[in-house]
Design a protein around this motif. Structure first.
Motif, PDB file in Angstrom:
ATOM      1  N   ARG A  65      34.395  45.748  52.284  1.00 58.16           N
ATOM      2  CA  ARG A  65      33.855  46.183  50.987  1.00 58.16           C
ATOM      3  C   ARG A  65      34.707  45.646  49.840  1.00 58.16           C
ATOM      4  O   ARG A  65      34.191  45.225  48.809  1.00 58.16           O
ATOM      5  CB  ARG A  65      33.809  47.703  50.930  1.00 58.16           C
ATOM      6  N   VAL A  66      36.021  45.677  50.028  1.00 58.74           N
ATOM      7  CA  VAL A  66      36.896  45.155  48.971  1.00 58.74           C
ATOM      8  C   VAL A  66      36.657  43.656  48.783  1.00 58.74           C
ATOM      9  O   VAL A  66      36.569  43.158  47.662  1.00 58.74           O
ATOM     10  CB  VAL A  66      38.374  45.437  49.305  1.00 58.74           C
ATOM     11  N   ILE A  67      36.527  42.950  49.910  1.00 56.24           N
ATOM     12  CA  ILE A  67      36.366  41.496  49.796  1.00 56.24           C
ATOM     13  C   ILE A  67      35.081  41.164  49.034  1.00 56.24           C
ATOM     14  O   ILE A  67      35.092  40.396  48.061  1.00 56.24           O
ATOM     15  CB  ILE A  67      36.349  40.850  51.194  1.00 56.24           C
ATOM     16  N   TRP A  68      33.993  41.787  49.443  1.00 54.49           N
ATOM     17  CA  TRP A  68      32.742  41.477  48.740  1.00 54.49           C
ATOM     18  C   TRP A  68      32.789  41.973  47.295  1.00 54.49           C
ATOM     19  O   TRP A  68      32.288  41.354  46.380  1.00 54.49           O
ATOM     20  CB  TRP A  68      31.560  42.079  49.509  1.00 54.49           C
ATOM     21  N   GLY A  69      33.427  43.138  47.142  1.00 50.59           N
ATOM     22  CA  GLY A  69      33.541  43.689  45.785  1.00 50.59           C
ATOM     23  C   GLY A  69      34.303  42.751  44.875  1.00 50.59           C
ATOM     24  O   GLY A  69      33.888  42.477  43.742  1.00 50.59           O
ATOM     25  N   GLU A  70      35.398  42.217  45.380  1.00 46.41           N
ATOM     26  CA  GLU A  70      36.185  41.321  44.527  1.00 46.41           C
ATOM     27  C   GLU A  70      35.474  39.989  44.321  1.00 46.41           C
ATOM     28  O   GLU A  70      35.595  39.378  43.260  1.00 46.41           O
ATOM     29  CB  GLU A  70      37.585  41.101  45.116  1.00 46.41           C
ATOM     30  N   LEU A  71      34.729  39.555  45.309  1.00 40.74           N
ATOM     31  CA  LEU A  71      33.938  38.334  45.095  1.00 40.74           C
ATOM     32  C   LEU A  71      32.926  38.571  43.975  1.00 40.74           C
ATOM     33  O   LEU A  71      32.684  37.720  43.123  1.00 40.74           O
ATOM     34  CB  LEU A  71      33.214  37.916  46.378  1.00 40.74           C
ATOM     35  N   HIS A  72      32.353  39.770  43.984  1.00 33.58           N
ATOM     36  CA  HIS A  72      31.422  40.098  42.897  1.00 33.58           C
ATOM     37  C   HIS A  72      32.122  40.088  41.557  1.00 33.58           C
ATOM     38  O   HIS A  72      31.595  39.579  40.577  1.00 33.58           O
ATOM     39  CB  HIS A  72      30.803  41.476  43.148  1.00 33.58           C
ATOM     40  N   ARG A  73      33.293  40.694  41.533  1.00 36.61           N
ATOM     41  CA  ARG A  73      34.014  40.735  40.261  1.00 36.61           C
ATOM     42  C   ARG A  73      34.307  39.315  39.785  1.00 36.61           C
ATOM     43  O   ARG A  73      34.157  38.988  38.615  1.00 36.61           O
ATOM     44  CB  ARG A  73      35.316  41.522  40.420  1.00 36.61           C
ATOM     45  N   LEU A  74      34.687  38.489  40.742  1.00 35.19           N
ATOM     46  CA  LEU A  74      35.028  37.115  40.403  1.00 35.19           C
ATOM     47  C   LEU A  74      33.828  36.405  39.776  1.00 35.19           C
ATOM     48  O   LEU A  74      33.919  35.821  38.694  1.00 35.19           O
ATOM     49  CB  LEU A  74      35.458  36.407  41.689  1.00 35.19           C
ATOM     50  N   HIS A  75      32.701  36.514  40.439  1.00 35.62           N
ATOM     51  CA  HIS A  75      31.560  35.764  39.883  1.00 35.62           C
ATOM     52  C   HIS A  75      31.069  36.422  38.616  1.00 35.62           C
ATOM     53  O   HIS A  75      30.629  35.772  37.680  1.00 35.62           O
ATOM     54  CB  HIS A  75      30.466  35.555  40.944  1.00 35.62           C
ATOM     55  N   SER A  76      31.221  37.739  38.554  1.00 39.85           N
ATOM     56  CA  SER A  76      30.779  38.440  37.349  1.00 39.85           C
ATOM     57  C   SER A  76      31.647  38.063  36.152  1.00 39.85           C
ATOM     58  O   SER A  76      31.136  37.828  35.054  1.00 39.85           O
ATOM     59  CB  SER A  76      30.852  39.941  37.596  1.00 39.85           C
ATOM     60  N   HIS A  77      32.945  37.978  36.347  1.00 35.88           N
ATOM     61  CA  HIS A  77      33.812  37.617  35.228  1.00 35.88           C
ATOM     62  C   HIS A  77      33.575  36.180  34.783  1.00 35.88           C
ATOM     63  O   HIS A  77      33.618  35.878  33.602  1.00 35.88           O
ATOM     64  CB  HIS A  77      35.287  37.815  35.607  1.00 35.88           C
ATOM     65  N   MET A  78      33.322  35.310  35.753  1.00 36.06           N
ATOM     66  CA  MET A  78      33.041  33.924  35.360  1.00 36.06           C
ATOM     67  C   MET A  78      31.736  33.855  34.593  1.00 36.06           C
ATOM     68  O   MET A  78      31.612  33.137  33.600  1.00 36.06           O
ATOM     69  CB  MET A  78      32.950  33.041  36.599  1.00 36.06           C
ATOM     70  N   LEU A  79      30.791  34.615  35.089  1.00 40.53           N
ATOM     71  CA  LEU A  79      29.504  34.683  34.394  1.00 40.53           C
ATOM     72  C   LEU A  79      29.723  35.150  32.963  1.00 40.53           C
ATOM     73  O   LEU A  79      29.218  34.571  32.008  1.00 40.53           O
ATOM     74  CB  LEU A  79      28.620  35.662  35.159  1.00 40.53           C
ATOM     75  N   TRP A  80      30.546  36.196  32.833  1.00 36.94           N
ATOM     76  CA  TRP A  80      30.761  36.741  31.497  1.00 36.94           C
ATOM     77  C   TRP A  80      31.499  35.746  30.616  1.00 36.94           C
ATOM     78  O   TRP A  80      31.137  35.551  29.457  1.00 36.94           O
ATOM     79  CB  TRP A  80      31.554  38.042  31.577  1.00 36.94           C
TER      80      TRP A  80
END
Ligand code: SF4
Ligand code: SF4
Ligand code: SF4
Ligand code: SF4
Ligand code: SF4
Ligand code: SF4
Ligand code: SF4
Ligand code: SF4
Lengths: 131, 639, 125, 152, 360, 292
Positions: free
Chosen positions: E96-111
């Motif tokens: 869950r942490v791994i996928w969660g952080e991958l989400h954060r990563l792509h979300s921050h880049m998106l932002w």
């Protein structure tokens, strides 16, 4: 959802662990105190308990959550917290709109038109009697 | 013959003015004013046909010189009286100073206005007379219906129109006198008459603001009077002729000898409302609109620039020329900058006038033949356009009860004709191929070798475009899908003045080439070796460039007419404007839905850049700079 | 400003990052959650998938032994695959193609081997 | 096909509007513009203004308030115009079928030309969808012309 | 000059990826007043969650928001697991942490890309989104979908990540880090970017709490608050420290998010290295009982809070979702006045608005 | 005139018909180049023409008649200024005609009561305000070198202007950035949608009326090229290369900067652009006037 047939008793509903009970009268004073102690207002959760509304106010300080539990009759006005925590106005407007909770002293009043439009149902979050 | 024409031009308005005052009958006044206008127009054209020449009034019967001197004293007495009424030591002092100078000149120095000829109508004067008599007369005609409406609006018990028209016609006579005078004492007299007329017209409405502003106009113009009087005294002390033609012909002067000329120029600055004397002209807008139209277009301020232009050959290539050029250019930029922050239409017009006068002064200061040509062209076109604009604003003001540009939003659909005129007026100030821009083109080409002036000129032109465009933008704003507006009904004289001026500005613009070649060039060549400007067929040319007036005009005309015809044939479908998807069909067509599903009117307004261009921010440094420039002008000559 | 200058100039001389999509297609990843296919023969018409489908994309007519699937409602979550007791649902790696109309597929025992489109797409011809 | 048809196909400008999506499809629409998919290859520009747009790309199940906006936007687009519904929400409502404030599927509000399935619809699918919409353009133009001829 | 311009900005507006209306009152281009109007994406998901089977809700709450969708599912599952007293296998927590952080990563880049776009820095936007695609690819490889990954389930996760894919994640984040090194400095130090962000939309530390802001916005105002500090999932083993900036303007918010991308990369490396082996899903029986639970997690945009109450049936009594943007929106009315119209998109984007989860 | 009438007809023909083709191609190159700088493939080179053709074929639902008239005047004055420039006429007149076009464009924007069109128009004025002084200085500098405002005199010079006015390359780039609506100064309208004013001043235009604007941009591109070529009039190929260099620089700048606000634009144009040109101008003054 069988309990809606009979008069719902308060004890039939679960209570959030560690929640502190509060009434309309001491709500503002308690929240003011929390504000002074440096708590953040996270949000509020409204539940439809038949005759009453149950409102949880969730606070947080240093990663510890504190919940205030308020039970009010549906006709009663709840004092708004928006003058203590500005951010409360959005939460309260939402409750007012989706549940029909009455608030006194709302900082900005969307008048039940925050999320819902003219052609939407009113107070859609209430439990349906024939559900 | 000549004396008859001059009599018509100068004396007749005085007589008609006085008649207007005493014959208190609307109809009679109407005839008098119309007659005056016709006579002036006729006489001025006759004068133009007869070529330039001199004229000294016959001595028999009247001693004109003495008469003028008596008039001078009378005027100064009036000023002193006004100063006493106002309890203003400043006004009294300034008037007294002039009186002292006059007494010295008349009684001790022993001049009696004997320079000959006393009147001299050269090309420049003739052009001025034409402007004054034609544009000025049109303004008086416009004033006829305007003053009726005006008095109706402000609910005056007893009509003050007799007084009003007296000063109005007097003004024209005095102006004609001023531009035709060769004798400087005569010029001084007419100068003071215009001051008086101006002051009396400003205070016409009689309310507190009007009275205050009239006093401001008085003391500022008295400063000019003092400067002129100083110049005259100095001229006499230096044993130099007190006549323009002889002064100019007397050759080029240096140093201290230039001081009287510089003083005369400062007199010109006050009348032409150059910084720091701009205050009175801004205050003058409280007067009824015909007064503004008159002051800004053909009279008063033009007296100032005329004086400088008249003297220009006398200070060619001197320190004065440099300073006058810079002061004018500075005023040009500064006023244009201040106009941006204004939403009061009359104030915008006032600043624009100041700015344009600055440009004219600057051209006079640059003092090359080309620059002088530019100045003359500007005087002509500015007079017409400005008269038109003021008149249109006056009509609008009577209709919408406001002179706020923001209130004129979408006026096109209410008063299409007036707005059309106003737009033509504005466009004629900023767009090629209209005359004002041709003049600006000439002035830009003339300044190309003067870095400071050129820089200021470019900046000023940019600002000018900003505030004018903003204004038209407000006027033209229309809601899509609204029906085509109907023409409004206007009194005959309004339509007459509008149409006459609009046609004139158009025709003169198209004829800019011939105008330059046949009218402006001779006027310049009288005092300069070359005109620097000329015509090639219908084009305007100078040494460095050419303006293909006719071709540009044709192309642009076609560019407007073809789409107009095309649109006439093809109705474009009306549709509500884009409002991010929340546009709603409402009676106004410009409402949008917003929070709580309520509807809200969209509002638009022009930009005023309070932060960048406000008066409060800039006047505090602009005025001192202008004062310093003037001090430098004087100081540079003394030391 | 200079920070990014290098990056853009580098881009200019690099091959563009663009995948020339419609012209060359990438192989879909293994285990990608693509379109849903039913096997009318394996299916016992129990209706478990229909109950669990969060998008209400499946209707099972037990009596009729028919399964109606609306692919334009399916959110390809794969929950039905998980709950099907008979492994009658197959999730392919390919995604579903856009269309001019929303078709409905009907599945049944092998009498109807291939999914039949019950709704003809309008005005495609 | 006339050269006008060709240029219509070669220069589709899109207007994207979200009528209540979860963002998943929105970002995939946006992703189409970015280097890896680069729909500008087909002349596609995201113009953000209905008056300039040829194709209305809608994501999200029509929410009741958005439906009004959607109608306005659709009206403000010049003919011939295409509508592409992107994502299951816009196609039919998807997971949101039992939410009280959605109408479910934008075809309940305005006519839809192409349905792009997927939750979220992949950029490839969106490109396919637009290509499909473009193929319909000559037909639409013909239809429009005949209708105009009738009214004239 | 008292005249004002009153215009709508949105709901359909090219700078807003999602519909939101700001009724702006301007003087020249200075914003003097702002009134936000919402409701263009309100769907009623909280109610739908009461009607659904509680297992279906995992897929429903994912679709509250398409960017941090997985984290929504995690938070919902945590609440249910709390009610039903389900213990997770450790590997599931790490996944869950791994996928969660991958989400954060792509979300921050998106932002970061959208921020660049909001002030017209198109190439920067393109660059961020180009790099982001790598994360989406790896998400698709590991879960089968790019955006809504549906990888979370009550009791754990639905899929495992193979060692081969774990290696690939490591190489991808290495590559991303390298590429980010080239462009993050642009956000942090480019003159024109700073010109548009420094001093824009300031929220002082003192006001922050009363405005209720959360997440990177709060951290940019100098308050170290991050739900990951509570150590949910596997965060307690990862030695997490929040990123904090002091100046409270758009620039600080950009810096916080820029630094958090690096932080996420670090967390990912750590999590993958420590990843225990074992089960990924705990089986459970029955329905959630009559109990309530509150869970909170950190989304890319701030803390997310779920209140879930069961009643013994397969339906739930109440699902309450408090999303970060819901908390951040009120602050807009304090950030915008006094700024220029041109700053409006930058400021609105600086809270990384997610209207879809705000309105649910 | 230095041109015989046959030549003039040819040049006018070129200005009216060939220039937009070249301008359009340059726009196509611009778009491809922008795409490549962003790591994308980009549209076909003929894309601007496709766009225009498409717009021509659409049914316009544009705002007001006045705006439509204004748009046509904008087009005509753009063509006219190009013709004036290419036939060797007065440069200052050319600048004035150019400004007239912009003013009509602005008035068109104002003439619709639409929020974004209106604000776009306000900003367009500010853009004019920002670049106008630079263009005039450019013209004045040329005058000082040639002693005439007539363009054809430039072609009679022995040395290219570039040697004496190198800093004007910077001015030209600034003018191009503003005129071509590139970042950091793409304020009043832009090709791409993501900005606070939607499509700014052109928001209310559609169909063939918008196509006219596209056409104007093509002419504008050609005009800017010719303006740049004046700097190296002795060898027009080098001049063209110079123009293309300016264009390239503009595109690169577009891609490495964020959009600034209008006040920044004014500050930049006047506090940096004007002093730079003024410096060059001062040097020319020194050598051409004071030294003589
Ligand atoms: S279920 Fe019935 S009572 Fe409940 S919100 Fe809907 S209509 Fe109202
Ligand atoms: S109104 Fe809604 S919640 Fe109530 S019974 Fe009906 S479906 Fe259920
Ligand atoms: S994949 Fe999901 S949405 Fe599609 S049919 Fe299966 S359960 Fe329903
Ligand atoms: S597909 Fe599977 S779950 Fe669905 S009805 Fe058939 S057997 Fe049952
Ligand atoms: S119930 Fe319908 S609308 Fe709701 S999520 Fe499922 S498929 Fe979508
Ligand atoms: S289709 Fe799926 S991804 Fe797209 S908006 Fe709807 S829920 Fe989100
Ligand atoms: S916060 Fe934004 S990106 Fe994340 S799920 Fe919500 S709407 Fe999507
Ligand atoms: S902000 Fe909302 S939409 Fe975005 S990730 Fe968080 S919950 Fe999801």
């Amino acid at each position: 959802m069988t309990q809606t047939d009979t008069q719902p008793q308060e004890k039939q509903f679960p209570v959030l662990e560690g929640a502190e009970n509060i009434t309309i009268d001491n709500l503002t004073a308690r929240v003011k105190k929390l504000d002074e102690e440096g708590y953040r207002l996270l949000t509020a959760t409204c539940l439809d308990r038949g005759e009453k509304y149950e409102i949880y106010y969730h606070f947080d300080k240093d990663l510890t959550m504190l919940h205030l539990r308020l039970l009010v009759n549906k006709e009663e006005e709840v004092p708004s917290l928006s003058l203590i925590y500005l951010c409360a106005f959005l939460i309260e407007n939402e409750m007012k709109e989706l549940f029909g909770v009455k608030f006194s002293g709302l900082f900005v009043n969307y008048g039940g038109r925050l999320f819902l439009g003219e052609d939407s149902d009113i107070t859609p979050m209430l439990k349906c009697v024939d559900c | 013959m000549k004396s008859g024409i001059l009599g018509l031009l100068i004396v007749m308005p005085f007589i008609i003015g006085i008649l207007c005052f005493f014959l208190r009958n609307d109809l009679v006044r109407r005839f008098l004013v119309i007659g005056n206008a016709l006579a002036l127009i006729g006489a001025s054209i006759a004068l133009a046909m007869s070529g330039n020449g001199s004229f000294t009034p016959p001595h028999e019967g009247i001693n004109w010189g003495q008469l003028i001197a008596i008039g001078d004293f009378f005027l100064l007495a009036v000023f002193i009286y006004l100063g006493i009424v106002r309890k203003s030591p400043l006004i009294i002092g300034l008037a007294a100073l002039q009186t002292a100078g006059l007494i010295w000149l008349e009684f001790f120095a022993g001049i009696h206005g004997e320079t000959s000829p006393a009147l001299y109508g050269d090309y420049l004067s003739t052009i001025m007379v034409l402007i004054i008599s034609i544009v000025g007369s049109i303004t008086t005609l416009y004033a006829l219906p305007y003053m009726q409406e005006h008095e109706h609006h402000i609910h005056i018990p007893v009509s003050k129109q007799p007084r009003f028209f007296m000063y109005l016609t007097l003004f024209l006579g005095a102006m004609n006198g001023l531009v035709l005078s060769n004798n400087m004492m005569w010029m001084y007299f007419f100068w003071e008459v215009t001051t008086l007329c101006c002051v009396m017209l400003i205070r016409h409405n009689g309310d507190e603001e009007a009275v205050n502003n009239s006093y401001r106009a008085l003391w500022m113009n008295l400063i000019g009077g003092v400067a002129i009087m100083g110049g005259l005294v100095l001229l006499h002390i230096q044993h130099r002729p007190m006549a323009f033609q002889e002064l100019i012909a007397g050759g080029r002067y240096e140093g201290f000898l230039l001081l009287p000329i510089a003083l005369l120029c400062i007199g010109g600055f006050t009348k032409a409302a150059q910084m720091p004397f701009q205050g009175w002209l801004l205050g003058a807008m409280v007067a009824p609109t015909p007064v503004s139209a008159l002051l800004h277009s053909s009279t008063m301020v033009k007296a100032g620039v005329y004086l400088i232009l008249r003297l220009a050959p006398a200070f060619e290539n001197t320190f004065v020329t440099k300073m006058v050029g810079i002061i004018g250019a500075f005023t040009f930029v500064a006023a244009a900058m201040l106009a941006i922050n204004q939403s009061n239409a009359k104030k915008v017009l006032a600043y624009s006038t100041i700015s344009n006068l600055g440009l004219i002064v600057s051209c006079a200061g640059i003092n090359t033949p080309l620059a002088i040509s530019a100045a003359i062209l500007l005087i002509i076109f500015h007079a017409i356009s400005k008269a038109m604009l003021f008149m249109a604003v006056g009509v609008v003001e009577h209709n919408i009860e406001s002179r706020d540009i923001e209130r004129m939003e979408g006026l096109l659909s209410v008063m299409p004709f007036t707005v059309f005129i106003m737009v033509i007026g504005i466009l004629s100030m900023i767009l090629p191929p209209f005359g004002a821009v041709i003049s600006k083109w000439v002035s830009l080409e003339a300044t190309a070798k003067m870095p400071v002036e050129m820089f200021l000129l470019v900046m000023g032109s940019a600002f000018t475009v900003l505030f004018w465009t903003k204004w038209i933008g407000r006027l033209l704003e229309t809601t899509p899908g609204k029906p085509t507006p109907k023409m409004e009904k206007l009194p005959f004289f309004y339509v007459l003045s509008f149409v006459f001026l609009a046609v004139t500005v158009l025709v003169l613009s198209v004829m800019a080439g011939p105008l330059a070649g046949k009218v402006v060039a001779p006027a310049v060549m009288q005092y300069y070796p070359a005109a620097g400007i000329g015509q090639a067929q219908m084009n305007l040319i100078n040494d460095a460039g050419s303006f293909p007036v006719l071709s540009i005009f044709t192309v642009i005309l076609l560019a407007v007419i073809i789409p107009v015809l095309y649109l006439r044939m093809k109705e474009c479908p009306g549709s509500s404007v884009y409002m991010c998807g929340e546009n709603i069909a409402s009676s106004t067509g410009t409402a949008f839905r917003t929070l709580k599903d309520s509807s809200s009117e969209m509002q638009l307004s022009g930009y005023y850049f309070d932060h960048f261009f406000s008066e409060n921010r800039h006047i505090p440094w602009m005025n001192p700079v202008a004062v310093i420039l003037i001090i430098v002008l004087i100081g540079g000559l003394c030391f | 400003m200079a920070n990014f200058l290098g990056a853009v100039i580098e881009n200019l001389f690099k091959k563009p990052a663009t995948r020339p999509y419609p012209f060359t297609k990438r192989e879909p990843f293994k285990d990608a959650r693509g379109l849903i296919k039913f096997d009318g023969d394996k299916c016992v018409y129990c209706g478990a998938c229909s109950k669990k489908c969060p998008a209400a994309a499946i209707r099972v007519e037990r009596a009729e032994k028919a399964l109606y699937f609306e692919p334009f409602k399916c959110v390809t979550c794969g929950f039905c695959v998980e709950v099907c007791p008979k492994d009658a649902i197959n999730q392919e790696f390919e995604y579903r193609k856009p269309d001019y109309s929303k078709s409905i597929e009907k599945y049944g025992p092998s009498a109807v081997p291939a999914p039949a489109k019950t709704e003809a797409p309008p005005s495609q011809a | 096909m006339s050269s006008f048809d060709t240029s219509n196909i070669k220069s589709p400008w899109i207007l994207h509007y979200d009528t209540g999506s979860c963002n998943g499809c929105d970002i995939e629409v946006l992703a189409c513009l970015t280097p890896l998919y680069d729909v500008e290859r087909f002349g596609i520009l995201n113009v953000g203004n209905p008056r300039h747009a040829d194709i209305l790309v809608i994501t999200g199940a029509a929410n009741k308030r958005s439906a009004r906006v959607l109608r306005n936007l659709y009206e403000q687009m010049p003919d011939p115009k295409m509508v592409v519904a992107v994502g299951i929400c816009a196609v039919s409502g998807g997971v949101l079928h039992n939410c009280y404030n959605v109408l479910g599927g934008v075809d309940k509000v305005i006519p839809v030309d192409v349905y792009v399935p997927g939750c979220a619809a992949r950029p490839e699918a969106i490109i396919d969808g637009i290509v499909l919409a473009l193929q319909k353009i000559p037909e639409k133009r013909k239809l429009l012309k005949s209708r105009e001829a009738k009214t004239a | 000059m008292s005249t004002r311009t009153v215009i709508p900005m949105g709901p359909q507006h090219p700078v807003f990826p999602e519909p939101l209306q700001l009724k702006l009152s301007l003087k020249d281009e200075k914003i003097v007043d702002v009134a936000p109007a919402l409701g263009y994406v309100h769907r009623g998901i909280e109610k739908a969650a009461e009607k659904n089977d509680f297992t279906q809700n995992v897929f429903l709450v994912e679709r509250i928001c398409g960017i941090c969708s997985f984290i929504h599912a995690v938070c919902y599952c945590m609440a249910i697991e709390d009610i039903m007293k389900i213990e997770l296998p450790p590997r599931a927590n790490y996944l869950r942490v791994i996928w969660g952080e991958l989400h954060r990563l792509h979300s921050h880049m998106l932002w970061l890309g959208l921020l660049a776009d909001s002030f017209g820095f198109e190439s920067l936007f393109m660059k961020f989104w180009e790099i982001r695609e790598r994360i989406l690819d790896i998400l698709e490889k590991t879960t089968g979908a790019r955006v809504i990954i549906s990888a979370c389930a009550i009791g754990g996760v639905r899929r495992d990540i193979s060692d081969e894919h774990l290696q690939e994640i490591l190489t991808v984040i290495d590559k991303c880090e390298k590429e980010l090194n080239g462009i993050i400095p642009v956000v942090m130090s480019d003159t024109t970017v700073k010109r548009r962000t420094v001093g824009v939309g300031v929220i002082e530390k003192e006001k922050a709490i009363h405005l209720g802001i959360v997440g990177p916005v709060l951290r940019a105002s100098g308050i170290a608050q991050d739900a990951r500090m509570t150590g949910y999932g596997a965060y307690k083993y990862l030695d997490f420290k929040p990123v904090v900036e002091e100046s409270g303007d758009c620039y600080a918010r950009a810096v916080v998010r820029a630094k958090e991308t690096y932080q996420s990369i670090g967390l990912l490396r750590k999590a993958i290295n420590q990843l225990p082996s074992g089960d990924i899903l705990t089986k459970y029986k029955g329905n959630p009982g009559k109990a309530a639970a509150v869970s909170r997690v950190e989304q890319p945009r701030g803390e997310l809070i779920y209140y879930v109450e069961g009643n013994g049936t397969k339906n739930l009594e109440r699902v309450r979702v408090r999303t970060p943007t819901f908390s951040n929106v009120p602050a807009l009315s304090k950030m915008l006045p006094g700024m220029e119209l041109a700053d409006a998109p930058v400021i609105v984007l600086s809270i990384d608005p997610c209207i879809s989860c705000t309105e649910r | 005139m230095f041109l015989n009438s046959g030549n003039t007809v040819l040049i006018v023909f070129m200005a009216v018909f060939v220039a937009p083709l070249i301008g359009g191609l340059l726009m196509g190159i611009d778009r491809i180049l922008s795409a490549r700088l962003q790591g994308r493939i980009g549209p076909p080179i003929l894309q601007p023409f496709y766009d225009m053709m498409k717009l021509m074929s659409k049914k316009p639902i544009s705002g007001t008649k006045i705006q439509i008239i204004c748009v046509f005047v904008y087009l005509v004055s753009m063509i006219l200024s190009l013709v004036l420039l290419m036939t060797g006429q007065d440069l200052l007149v050319m600048v004035l005609v150019l400004a007239m076009g912009s003013i009509f464009f602005i008035l068109g924007g104002f003439s619709v009561k639409s929020p974004y069109s209106n604000i776009g128009a306000q900003r367009e004025i500010l853009q004019v305000l920002a670049y106008e002084p630079l263009i005039i200085f450019y013209v004045v500098a040329i005058y000082l070198k040639t002693g005439s405002f007539m363009t054809f005199k430039v072609f009679e010079l022995k040395d290219p202007l570039l040697y004496s006015m190198p800093l004007f390359v910077v001015a030209l780039i600034i003018i191009m950035v503003i005129k071509l609506r590139k970042s950091p100064f793409d304020l009043s309208t832009s090709h791409h949608a993501h900005q606070e004013l939607v499509k700014g001043i052109t928001t209310e235009l559609s169909g063939r009326h918008l196509a006219v604007i596209e056409l104007v941009h093509m002419y504008e591109m050609a005009l800017l090229m010719v303006l740049a070529m004046l700097l190296f009039a002795t060898n027009l190929w080098i001049g063209l290369a110079l123009g293309l260099f300016c264009l390239f620089a503009t595109i690169v700048i577009d891609n490495i900067t964020a959009r600034l606000t209008w006040s920044d634009m004014l500050r930049f144009a006047w506090k940096i652009g004007v002093p730079i040109t003024a410096l060059n101008l001062a040097v020319i003054y020194y050598f051409s006037i004071i030294k003589k």
